[in-house]
Design an enzyme around this catalytic site. Sequence first.
Site, mmCIF file in Angstrom:
data_model
loop_
_atom_site.group_PDB
_atom_site.id
_atom_site.type_symbol
_atom_site.label_atom_id
_atom_site.label_comp_id
_atom_site.label_asym_id
_atom_site.label_seq_id
_atom_site.Cartn_x
_atom_site.Cartn_y
_atom_site.Cartn_z
ATOM 1 N N LYS A 1 -6.838 14.408 -5.813
ATOM 2 C CA LYS A 1 -6.119 14.587 -7.077
ATOM 3 C C LYS A 1 -5.658 16.034 -7.248
ATOM 4 C CE LYS A 1 -6.246 10.415 -8.844
ATOM 5 N NZ LYS A 1 -4.996 9.666 -9.084
ATOM 6 N N THR B 1 -11.843 6.638 -19.732
ATOM 7 C CA THR B 1 -11.114 5.668 -20.546
ATOM 8 C C THR B 1 -11.764 4.301 -20.377
ATOM 9 O OG1 THR B 1 -9.105 6.948 -20.226
ATOM 10 C CG2 THR B 1 -8.810 4.679 -20.951
ATOM 11 N N ASP C 1 0.862 -1.185 0.000
ATOM 12 C CA ASP C 1 0.000 0.000 0.000
ATOM 13 C C ASP C 1 0.901 1.239 0.000
ATOM 14 O OD1 ASP C 1 -1.660 2.111 0.573
ATOM 15 O OD2 ASP C 1 -2.719 1.099 2.206
ATOM 16 N N TYR D 1 -12.087 12.094 -4.008
ATOM 17 C CA TYR D 1 -11.245 11.808 -5.173
ATOM 18 C C TYR D 1 -10.722 13.110 -5.771
ATOM 19 C CZ TYR D 1 -10.006 9.718 -9.756
ATOM 20 O OH TYR D 1 -9.365 9.286 -10.887
#
Length: 329
Positions: free
Chosen positions: A152, A178, A59, A148
């Site tokens: 980011k 994607t 991790d 998220y």
Amino acid sequence: MARERVLITGAAGFLGSHLCDRFLKEGYHVVGMDNLITGDLRNIEHLFKREDFEFYHHDVSKFVHVPGELKYILHFASPASPIDYLKIPIQTLKVGSLGTHNLLGLARAKKARIIVASTSEVYGDPTVHPQPEEYYGNVNPVGPRGVYDEAKRFQEAITMAYHTFHGLDTRIVRIFNTYGPRMRLNDGRVLPAFIGQALRGEDLTVFGDGSQTRSFCYVDDLVDGIYRLLLSDYVQPMNIGNPDEITIREFAEEIVKLTGTTQKVIYQPLPKDDPKQRQPDIRKARQILNWQPKVSRAEGLKITYEYFKSLPKDLLYQRDHKNFENYIR
Ligand code: UDP
């Protein structure tokens, strides 16, 4: 001469596994790393017999140690579907922040160039369309996607800080939607959701009225863009994605045609903060990397459908990834 060594985090994931394939093909020695929460060893099973590939079950939110030299580090470890962030929000925050910090430290120690996987989610629910890299975004930090999006955004900030303060050699790729083989069948993303529903003989669930748009890039095109960005001199964030935009309603119709399902398209409530429109402005990638997507949606969807059809049938009915239960706390 010994092969140059590359570390790829998230190696057992959708993008990570395709990156492993590409870097092996280019003649590098690949060190893969993954904690296997959302990754799946089946994606890299074919690599374990190779001498130019090794794998660490680790991790990256914890201190990362890799023996030997590293030329490049590709940080692609992160949950990447809105359903996943809801299930493992803390891990999502940690891998983007603490994980990125650890890998930047490793890059410094190894004098390696590092590329970090950012996302179109840094633009949030965009008010500018299509989205150029200069757009600052419209993100709700405390909404369901905040864990998220903000991880980011922090990732981009700390990567740029290491670049300016420590002179670290960094790259930032902003990845748009994607798809392709090795997406997790039950990760909640729209394409595996629709194809899974078609294969199980269920109705296709469009969220909201389906007028929201996305622009889907085939994985081989994306990997090529990432490869070119890594090898370029460009240190500012760069969009990589396919600008071919479609509404989710039309996308559902394409999947109905592709799969020949006789089921209906049904409508369910739109999740909170679901972006209404998304299309990458890829002028920079075209100019600087001489890159643009080559695979049409029709071609890419066909390959992807064949992949999902070839999977063991029990996977179709497995609602969750088996490793999730060990991490939800
Ligand atoms: N979506 C949908 N049905 C599904 C799953 C997703 O209509 O079963 C919609 C979702 O609300 C979003 C779009 O498809 O508008 C793309 O969702 P995905 O989770 O693939 O990625 P996002 O681009 O939202 O991060």
